[in-house]
Scaffold this active site. Structure first.
Site, PDB file in Angstrom:
ATOM      1  N   ARG A 121       0.815  -1.229   0.000  1.00 34.99           N
ATOM      2  CA  ARG A 121       0.000   0.000   0.000  1.00 34.99           C
ATOM      3  C   ARG A 121       0.844   1.273   0.000  1.00 34.99           C
ATOM      4  NH1 ARG A 121      -3.114  -3.343   3.526  1.00 34.99           N
ATOM      5  NH2 ARG A 121      -5.084  -3.955   2.517  1.00 34.99           N
ATOM      6  N   LYS A 143       3.506  11.666 -10.884  1.00 35.48           N
ATOM      7  CA  LYS A 143       2.684  10.834 -11.762  1.00 35.48           C
ATOM      8  C   LYS A 143       3.408   9.524 -12.026  1.00 35.48           C
ATOM      9  CE  LYS A 143      -0.263  13.817 -14.593  1.00 35.48           C
ATOM     10  NZ  LYS A 143      -0.549  14.192 -15.994  1.00 35.48           N
ATOM     11  N   GLU A 185      10.337  17.994 -24.285  1.00 34.62           N
ATOM     12  CA  GLU A 185       9.748  18.460 -23.025  1.00 34.62           C
ATOM     13  C   GLU A 185      10.360  19.791 -22.599  1.00 34.62           C
ATOM     14  OE1 GLU A 185       7.208  17.362 -21.529  1.00 34.62           O
ATOM     15  OE2 GLU A 185       6.971  15.221 -21.927  1.00 34.62           O
ATOM     16  N   LYS A 227       8.074  23.243 -13.483  1.00 41.94           N
ATOM     17  CA  LYS A 227       7.187  22.127 -13.152  1.00 41.94           C
ATOM     18  C   LYS A 227       6.902  22.090 -11.652  1.00 41.94           C
ATOM     19  CE  LYS A 227       5.871  17.433 -13.954  1.00 41.94           C
ATOM     20  NZ  LYS A 227       6.028  16.210 -14.757  1.00 41.94           N
ATOM     21  N   GLU A 237      -3.800  17.481 -10.833  1.00 45.92           N
ATOM     22  CA  GLU A 237      -4.302  17.860 -12.152  1.00 45.92           C
ATOM     23  C   GLU A 237      -5.798  18.142 -12.168  1.00 45.92           C
ATOM     24  OE1 GLU A 237      -4.148  15.867 -16.501  1.00 45.92           O
ATOM     25  OE2 GLU A 237      -2.247  15.821 -15.421  1.00 45.92           O
ATOM     26  N   ARG A 241      -2.376  22.166 -13.624  1.00 45.12           N
ATOM     27  CA  ARG A 241      -1.377  21.177 -14.039  1.00 45.12           C
ATOM     28  C   ARG A 241      -1.656  20.621 -15.434  1.00 45.12           C
ATOM     29  NH1 ARG A 241       1.387  16.300 -10.443  1.00 45.12           N
ATOM     30  NH2 ARG A 241       2.622  15.452 -12.151  1.00 45.12           N
ATOM     31  N   ASN A 245       0.233  19.038 -20.179  1.00 45.91           N
ATOM     32  CA  ASN A 245      -0.149  18.044 -21.185  1.00 45.91           C
ATOM     33  C   ASN A 245      -0.131  18.605 -22.603  1.00 45.91           C
ATOM     34  OD1 ASN A 245      -0.684  15.943 -19.309  1.00 45.91           O
ATOM     35  ND2 ASN A 245      -2.649  16.891 -18.822  1.00 45.91           N
ATOM     36  N   HIS A 248       0.329  16.408 -25.687  1.00 51.01           N
ATOM     37  CA  HIS A 248       0.275  15.009 -25.279  1.00 51.01           C
ATOM     38  C   HIS A 248      -0.985  14.282 -25.752  1.00 51.01           C
ATOM     39  CE1 HIS A 248       3.642  16.273 -22.900  1.00 51.01           C
ATOM     40  NE2 HIS A 248       3.769  15.103 -22.317  1.00 51.01           N
ATOM     41  N   HIS A 252       0.247  11.043 -27.337  1.00 48.41           N
ATOM     42  CA  HIS A 252      -0.039   9.729 -26.765  1.00 48.41           C
ATOM     43  C   HIS A 252      -0.809   8.856 -27.755  1.00 48.41           C
ATOM     44  CE1 HIS A 252       0.348  10.925 -22.232  1.00 48.41           C
ATOM     45  NE2 HIS A 252       1.509  10.770 -22.832  1.00 48.41           N
ATOM     46  N   HIS A 265       8.770   8.838 -26.835  1.00 46.53           N
ATOM     47  CA  HIS A 265       7.735   9.726 -26.307  1.00 46.53           C
ATOM     48  C   HIS A 265       7.966  11.171 -26.747  1.00 46.53           C
ATOM     49  CE1 HIS A 265       4.836  11.500 -23.595  1.00 46.53           C
ATOM     50  NE2 HIS A 265       5.787  12.227 -23.033  1.00 46.53           N
TER      51      HIS A 265
END
Length: 374
Positions: A121, A143, A185, A227, A237, A241, A245, A248, A252, A265
């Protein structure tokens, strides 16, 4: 050395940026009173260069590390590999006070972070990014996650590390293609938040491509600072935030349609950012000359700016976009550019306009224009 703080109250942490920092890994972990047993999760390529150095640093500070190696590349970010990591953590008898070190690029950081977030956990996580992309982006902000066949990063969590150690020396062994992919990026931060950074990148790109230490360290630090500021305001997000993206949504989807590994990427989101800037011109009146400036800086970085897709491939792309995490009530939302240095998130874009932009080559076509079949 630069030290950037990610301001998250009791879960705040620092990002250390400099050369030859890997030898300090054990000292930094000891300073935070992390548990004795730990695991260094890395891929087979990074393990060859830095696995032993990381383990020795930890052992020298009294820790008992196990080295777990996973396949290199995006195809490792799957639940089957996660399960294998769980088994090895259990065999090494990691406990609630134990920790995981993510040593590698964005794939390793996402994968190892997800393992740490879910084993027992949640156990402590340390990020040691070894690629430019992971140093300026994926290692910061918490993330973590893995891919499904339906799409990228559909299973994951927000799980902050205890600290991030960016050793710029590790970039010396990074292949040129992967290094250039990381610049996607870097450029993104200039577009979404800092026009002065964008202007600087237009001027110093040759030095960045040569991996000039002074230029590189200051640019990496500025990206991390941006960032950290965004994450400090919106960790999960729910609003701001989302600007991170930019590019993206399409990027993606391109990765999914072309098969993970066809594009790195950074290459996919370079194309996505240029396409998003063209959509911004159509919907927000973003000047065409600035669309060309954005395409131009990606071209200077040696990154693709456009891809030719067949009608069937575009249809698959739209289907992949429907699975994007940013889809709300079936409507695809984009981050669009108001002006360089300022963007708007949550912008609905009609699919017919996306199709139009995808079908038409950009006005400036000096950059790489791969086909999905190349």
């Amino acid at each position: 050395m630069y030290i950037i703080k990610v301001p998250l109250g009791v879960r705040s942490y620092t990002i250390s940026i400099g050369s030859s920092l890997l030898s300090r890994l054990g000292q930094e972990c000891k300073r935070l009173y992390l548990g004795q047993r730990c695991a260094v999760i890395t891929d087979r390529n990074v393990a060859t260069h830095y696995g032993e150095a990381a383990a020795q640093s930890l052992q020298g500070s009294g820790f008992e590390p196990i080295l777990i190696t996973v396949p290199a590349g995006e195809t490792a970010k799957i639940l089957k590999v996660v399960s294998s990591c769980y088994d090895q953590l259990a065999a090494h008898r990691l406990e609630r006070k134990s920790f995981v070190v993510a040593l590698g690029g964005g794939v390793v950081g996402d994968l190892a972070g997800f393992v740490a977030a879910t084993f027992l956990r949640g156990i402590d996580l340390v990020q040691v990014p070894t690629t430019l992309l992971s140093q300026v982006d994926s290692s910061v902000g918490g993330k973590v996650g893995v891919n499904l066949k339906a799409g990228k990063n559909l299973v994951g969590a927000f799980f902050q590390p205890r600290f991030v150690l960016c050793d710029l020396y590790t970039l010396e062994t990074l292949p040129a293609r992967e290094y250039r992919a990381g610049l996607a990026e870097v450029i993104k931060y200039g577009i979404i938040h800092d026009v002065e950074l964008f202007k600087r990148l237009e001027q110093v790109m040759p030095k960045l491509l040569q991996r000039d230490p002074d230029t590189l360290s200051s640019v990496v630090a500025r990206c991390c600072q941006i960032k950290a500021g965004v994450v400090g305001q919106d960790e999960t997000e729910s609003g701001l935030r989302a600007i991170l993206n930019f590019g993206h949504t399409l990027g993606h989807a391109l990765e999914a349609v072309c098969g993970y590994g066809r594009f790195l990427h950074g290459e996919a989101i370079a194309i996505g950012q240029v396409l998003a800037s063209r959509l911004s011109a159509e919907l927000l009146g973003f000047p065409q000359r600035d669309v060309e400036r954005i395409a131009g800086v990606f071209e200077k970085a040696g990154l693709p700016t456009y891809i030719r897709l067949s009608p069937a491939q575009r249809e698959k792309l739209f289907q992949a976009m429907q699975h994007d995490k940013k889809v709300s009530e079936g409507i695809i939302k984009f981050v669009l550019v108001n002006k360089i240095g300022q963007v708007s998130f949550g912008q609905p874009v009609p699919l017919d306009l996306v199709e139009k932009v995808l079908a038409e080559p950009p006005v400036q076509t000096a950059g790489t224009e791969p086909s999905a079949d190349d």
